[in-house]
Design an enzyme around this catalytic site. Structure first.
Site, PDB file in Angstrom:
ATOM      1  N   LYS A   1      19.343  -1.173 -14.886  1.00  0.00           N
ATOM      2  CA  LYS A   1      19.592  -0.474 -16.674  1.00  0.00           C
ATOM      3  C   LYS A   1      18.519  -1.119 -17.342  1.00  0.00           C
ATOM      4  CE  LYS A   1      24.601  -0.465 -15.913  1.00  0.00           C
ATOM      5  NZ  LYS A   1      25.959  -1.097 -16.502  1.00  0.00           N
TER       6      LYS A   1
ATOM      7  N   HIS B   1       8.579 -21.203  -2.167  1.00  0.00           N
ATOM      8  CA  HIS B   1       9.762 -20.814  -1.345  1.00  0.00           C
ATOM      9  C   HIS B   1      10.372 -22.384  -0.879  1.00  0.00           C
ATOM     10  CE1 HIS B   1      13.081 -19.107   0.935  1.00  0.00           C
ATOM     11  NE2 HIS B   1      12.453 -18.462   1.455  1.00  0.00           N
TER      12      HIS B   1
ATOM     13  N   ARG C   1      18.070 -14.218   6.079  1.00  0.00           N
ATOM     14  CA  ARG C   1      18.513 -15.591   6.167  1.00  0.00           C
ATOM     15  C   ARG C   1      18.707 -16.462   5.074  1.00  0.00           C
ATOM     16  NH1 ARG C   1      15.712 -13.774  10.473  1.00  0.00           N
ATOM     17  NH2 ARG C   1      14.696 -12.481   8.722  1.00  0.00           N
ATOM     18  N   THR C   2      17.774 -16.215   3.992  1.00  0.00           N
ATOM     19  CA  THR C   2      17.967 -16.910   2.898  1.00  0.00           C
ATOM     20  C   THR C   2      19.356 -16.879   2.186  1.00  0.00           C
ATOM     21  OG1 THR C   2      15.508 -17.253   2.487  1.00  0.00           O
ATOM     22  CG2 THR C   2      16.667 -17.909   0.939  1.00  0.00           C
TER      23      THR C   2
ATOM     24  N   ARG D   1      16.313 -15.120  -5.871  1.00  0.00           N
ATOM     25  CA  ARG D   1      15.274 -14.505  -5.222  1.00  0.00           C
ATOM     26  C   ARG D   1      14.770 -13.378  -6.334  1.00  0.00           C
ATOM     27  NH1 ARG D   1      13.560 -13.128   0.741  1.00  0.00           N
ATOM     28  NH2 ARG D   1      13.528 -15.281   0.804  1.00  0.00           N
TER      29      ARG D   1
HETATM   30  C1  NCD Z   1       9.908 -15.569   4.268  1.00  0.00           C
HETATM   31  C2  NCD Z   1      10.008 -14.940   2.776  1.00  0.00           C
HETATM   32  O1  NCD Z   1      11.217 -14.409   2.089  1.00  0.00           O
HETATM   33  O2  NCD Z   1       9.151 -15.460   2.284  1.00  0.00           O
HETATM   34  N1  NCD Z   1      11.446 -15.542   4.822  1.00  0.00           N
HETATM   35  C3  NCD Z   1      12.337 -16.462   4.700  1.00  0.00           C
HETATM   36  O3  NCD Z   1      12.922 -16.531   3.680  1.00  0.00           O
HETATM   37  N2  NCD Z   1      12.874 -16.818   5.761  1.00  0.00           N
HETATM   38  C4  NCD Z   1       9.021 -15.037   4.915  1.00  0.00           C
HETATM   39  C5  NCD Z   1       8.719 -13.574   5.071  1.00  0.00           C
HETATM   40  O4  NCD Z   1       9.475 -12.686   4.511  1.00  0.00           O
HETATM   41  O5  NCD Z   1       7.719 -13.076   5.795  1.00  0.00           O
END
Ligand code: NCD
Length: 305
Positions: free
Chosen positions: A80, A129, A51-52, A101
């Protein structure tokens, strides 16, 4: 230079502006379809995501911009041995804005000190997040018409769940918020969240391992996945992973206007039968995530609408 590392980087009035822009995008998408023409977003994902990452990419494409990046660290030079800061400094010559991320807490912050373009923290380890929180806030606002005066239950992995920490941080700035934290004792919210946010602001909260007892009091129930990747030992994960499973039966005593949320991905925490209940909001969070990320990209690129 503006970055988004933590939800507290935004004032409540900036959050209001983002919610208003996202709501306008939902109603008038054509107004925004070319607004980021020739702008590039880089998505640097050193940790898995559906999703993100894809909602950032869809957001930029729907604003008329384009997208570059990678979705696993083993397809980048970090395999590397390149440092995160060198990778990000390099990408800043190619892109106008970066969403990143990383499994290590603080990695996006370290990277933000070495770039010439805005960086968005798209999740750093078990820490925070902020863009999931913006999706959550837009969802709560659209469901309830307010961000204040609510009892919010968080259930599951409150120790490692970064979305939980960020949303507590955000909601605690609004009046009349009370929390019920439902988790096994091994997965309670970290002490720093209690000390720096809850106790500091005299916010009322209950810690319990009983979901049923508190269900009738909740306006929001935010379920979470047990974060397998942050456990040191698989046996502990297996023992704790199914601590809470939300079923139709468990909702019998819940409010009629409860909002059931989950950042997704779901493993077992919510029975699929709950998906048809009108109180289920987790796929609305997915939709809202794209719109609020569109609004955020416009804000960080200083594109006035
Ligand atoms: C969450 C995350 O990555 O922290 N997911 C997300 O970004 N929608 C929650 C999770 O991974 O459980």
């Amino acid at each position: 230079m503006k970055h988004l590392m933590d939800i507290t980087d935004l004032t409540t009035s900036q959050i209001d502006d983002l919610i208003n822009t996202a709501n306008d995008i939902i109603v008038n998408p054509e107004k925004y379809q070319d607004i980021c023409k020739r702008k590039k977003l880089a998505t640097l994902f050193f940790e898995p995501s559906t999703r993100t990452r894809l909602s950032f990419e869809a957001a930029m494409v729907e604003l008329g911009g384009s997208v570059i990046g990678f979705s696993t660290s083993d397809s980048s030079s970090s395999s590397k041995g390149e440092s995160v800061t060198d990778t990000v400094q390099t990408v800043s010559f190619y892109a106008d804005i970066i969403a990143m991320r990383h499994p290590k807490e603080g990695a996006p912050l370290a990277a933000s000190r070495r770039t010439t373009v805005p960086i968005i923290n798209a999740g750093d380890g078990g820490h925070s997040h902020p863009t999931q929180t913006l999706a959550d806030l837009l969802t709560i606002h659209r469901e309830k018409g307010r961000l204040s005066n609510m009892t919010v239950g968080f259930c599951g992995d409150l120790k490692f769940g970064r979305t939980v920490h960020s949303l507590i941080n955000a909601l605690s700035r609004y009046d009349g918020i009370e929390y019920v934290f439902i988790s096994p004792k091994e997965l309670v919210i970290p002490d720093y969240v209690k000390a720096n946010i809850l106790d500091k602001n005299n916010i009322k909260y209950i810690e319990t391992n009983k979901m049923d007892e508190y269900m009738p009091s909740l306006d929001i129930l935010y379920m979470t996945r047990v974060q397998r990747e942050r456990f040191f030992n698989e046996a502990d994960y297996i023992r704790l992973k199914d601590s809470y499973i939300l079923t139709i039966d468990k909702l019998a005593k819940a409010k009629k206007d409860l909002s059931i949320m989950h950042p997704l991905p779901r493993v077992n925490e919510i029975s699929v039968k709950v998906d048809d209940d009108p109180r289920a909001c987790y796929f609305k969070q997915v939709q809202n995530g794209k719109y609020i990320r569109m609004a955020l990209i416009l804000m960080l690129l200083d594109i006035l609408v």
